[in-house]
Design an enzyme around this catalytic site. Sequence first.
Site, mmCIF file in Angstrom:
data_model
loop_
_atom_site.group_PDB
_atom_site.id
_atom_site.type_symbol
_atom_site.label_atom_id
_atom_site.label_comp_id
_atom_site.label_asym_id
_atom_site.label_seq_id
_atom_site.Cartn_x
_atom_site.Cartn_y
_atom_site.Cartn_z
ATOM 1 N N ARG A 91 -1.944 -7.397 0.267
ATOM 2 C CA ARG A 91 -1.700 -6.353 1.296
ATOM 3 C C ARG A 91 -3.138 -5.796 1.666
ATOM 4 O O ARG A 91 -3.718 -5.203 0.829
ATOM 5 C CB ARG A 91 -0.920 -5.473 0.750
ATOM 6 C CG ARG A 91 -0.786 -4.230 1.549
ATOM 7 C CD ARG A 91 0.300 -3.108 0.918
ATOM 8 N NE ARG A 91 0.619 -1.966 1.940
ATOM 9 C CZ ARG A 91 0.220 -0.663 1.525
ATOM 10 N NH1 ARG A 91 -0.525 -0.507 0.531
ATOM 11 N NH2 ARG A 91 0.194 0.307 2.344
ATOM 12 N N HIS A 135 -4.291 2.570 7.859
ATOM 13 C CA HIS A 135 -4.438 2.923 6.627
ATOM 14 C C HIS A 135 -5.530 4.268 6.897
ATOM 15 O O HIS A 135 -6.605 3.990 6.121
ATOM 16 C CB HIS A 135 -5.025 2.056 5.546
ATOM 17 C CG HIS A 135 -4.653 2.471 4.037
ATOM 18 N ND1 HIS A 135 -4.251 1.558 3.231
ATOM 19 C CD2 HIS A 135 -5.149 3.604 3.370
ATOM 20 C CE1 HIS A 135 -4.181 2.290 1.804
ATOM 21 N NE2 HIS A 135 -4.790 3.362 1.935
ATOM 22 N N GLU A 180 1.270 5.611 3.591
ATOM 23 C CA GLU A 180 1.198 7.060 3.292
ATOM 24 C C GLU A 180 1.001 8.127 4.490
ATOM 25 O O GLU A 180 -0.057 8.896 4.336
ATOM 26 C CB GLU A 180 -0.065 7.207 2.262
ATOM 27 C CG GLU A 180 0.497 6.518 0.964
ATOM 28 C CD GLU A 180 -0.287 6.683 -0.439
ATOM 29 O OE1 GLU A 180 -1.222 7.418 -0.102
ATOM 30 O OE2 GLU A 180 -0.182 5.994 -1.215
ATOM 31 N N ASN A 309 4.455 3.672 -2.789
ATOM 32 C CA ASN A 309 3.850 3.841 -3.480
ATOM 33 C C ASN A 309 3.964 4.849 -4.414
ATOM 34 O O ASN A 309 4.486 5.944 -4.408
ATOM 35 C CB ASN A 309 2.516 4.233 -2.885
ATOM 36 C CG ASN A 309 1.908 3.154 -1.683
ATOM 37 O OD1 ASN A 309 2.328 2.238 -1.733
ATOM 38 N ND2 ASN A 309 0.991 3.457 -0.839
ATOM 39 N N TYR A 311 2.386 6.740 -8.412
ATOM 40 C CA TYR A 311 1.286 6.953 -9.217
ATOM 41 C C TYR A 311 1.507 7.902 -10.347
ATOM 42 O O TYR A 311 1.281 7.393 -11.415
ATOM 43 C CB TYR A 311 -0.097 7.155 -8.851
ATOM 44 C CG TYR A 311 -0.789 6.422 -7.657
ATOM 45 C CD1 TYR A 311 -1.702 5.400 -8.171
ATOM 46 C CD2 TYR A 311 -0.638 6.426 -6.278
ATOM 47 C CE1 TYR A 311 -2.195 4.401 -7.341
ATOM 48 C CE2 TYR A 311 -1.139 5.406 -5.377
ATOM 49 C CZ TYR A 311 -1.803 4.231 -5.941
ATOM 50 O OH TYR A 311 -2.322 3.444 -5.265
ATOM 51 N N GLU A 385 2.075 0.065 -3.822
ATOM 52 C CA GLU A 385 0.846 0.497 -4.403
ATOM 53 C C GLU A 385 1.216 0.997 -5.772
ATOM 54 O O GLU A 385 2.177 1.604 -5.654
ATOM 55 C CB GLU A 385 0.018 1.448 -3.916
ATOM 56 C CG GLU A 385 -0.669 1.014 -2.655
ATOM 57 C CD GLU A 385 -1.449 2.128 -1.882
ATOM 58 O OE1 GLU A 385 -1.954 3.123 -2.757
ATOM 59 O OE2 GLU A 385 -2.003 2.101 -0.929
#
Length: 485
Positions: A91, A135, A180, A309, A311, A385
Amino acid sequence: MDTAARHLAPTSRSDEDRIFPQGFTWGTATAAYQIEGAAGLDGRTPSIWDTYSRTPGKVRNGDTGDIATDHYHRWREDVAIMADLGVNAYRFSLAWPRIQPTGRGPAVQKGLDFYRRLTDELLKHGIEPLATLYHWDLPQELEDAGGWPERATAERFGEYAALAAEALGDKVRTWTTLNEPWCSAFLGYASGVHAPGRTDPVAALRAAHHLNLGHGRAVQALRANLPGDARIAVTLNLHHVRPLTESAEDVDAARRIDTLANGVFTGPMLEGSYPTELFRDTARLTDWSFVREGDTAEIHQPLDFLGVNYYTPTLVSGGAADGSHRSDGHGKSAHSPWPGADDVSFHLPPGPTTAMGWAVDPSGLTDLLLRVGAEFPRLPLVITENGAAFDDYVDPAGQVLDPDRIAYLHGHLAAVHSAIESGVDVRGYFLWSLLDNFEWGYGYSKRFGAVYVDYATGRRIPKASARWYADVARTGTLPGITTDA
């Protein structure tokens, strides 16, 4: 698995190997401004990140993406590394100002040629290219004309999507429109810790809507210019928001942040309308009159999957006197990225943290996937991600041993597997990131890569975690955690 990776595998308890579904996608990911460099070559003009990073005090150590990891010249080497790691998908993002420097008009052939060479090389090695249209590198000329708070930017984005699809659609069959958009809107226009560095909460809400509208127009442009078997998606950094306590005040704070973090995008994109709570919570800031009749229908386009995504989770409480407690993991600023929620406090969840100061909590990923899977059961999910920054270094033997990253990845892949076992349709996982790179406002001080980059020489050194992930990708099996004898 090499000796270092075997030695550094998590050793806290014993359990069984986890086997992922046949055909599961194993990939890695990057972003153009973070790795390409060549900022002024072959017709590329400044993006908002070029301008922002060159503004004194905005990026740690005054770092810029002018050279980054020099992927623009070292792309063959980087694809060879991917092939060696055994990933079957990559990606990457297209740099809008490299393809369409002013954000208007015809494409620049040299920019397109770079991505055609890259995708040819990926395909030669059996690696599926997944292209992200945006992005965060908006052409500076479009920001000078008002940026994402202006409706015209959404129109330009649709035109850019058509150019990219026409040029690359014979090679790239999987696309995401935005990466995002929450960060683009709220870190870029409300807190100012990302480019373009503005601090206007109303502009941030306007930007969120026009990012949504740009997504809708881009999906339509892609559908019109790609083969019928193309797959189109969007990538959202969905926040898993938890209340600090079960008090009514904290639960409502979590609901408000969830609406600002998630519902502002999932509502119009996936359900065809904004949450009514969003309008109510932000009524003192705007009447949302910039949302025109027919906009939400245009935003609500059929998708082939949703990129997620993740985290770290988000922990909040309500009733802050001044809203000064902002441990939300999104960078320090005197201005909040949460319009209308100045009285919400953010807390660091308990437990270990990464070099970013983010809590390591894989359970948040399982919970998030279960929720999204329940709310949108017909929409496949892909983890576009997931990864972690740690304080990596090259040891005297020339190795980069990163046991904390291996443990992080193991926990989060186990979390994905748990969601799949519970019936969630998760079809792939992309490790962030392939390379250490320019980490936005943190410059080169944070290392997310599976591959270590010596920024002075450009040398690439696969870390122990890269070899560990290669074994997982090749076998489709997450090894059980074993105890050393």
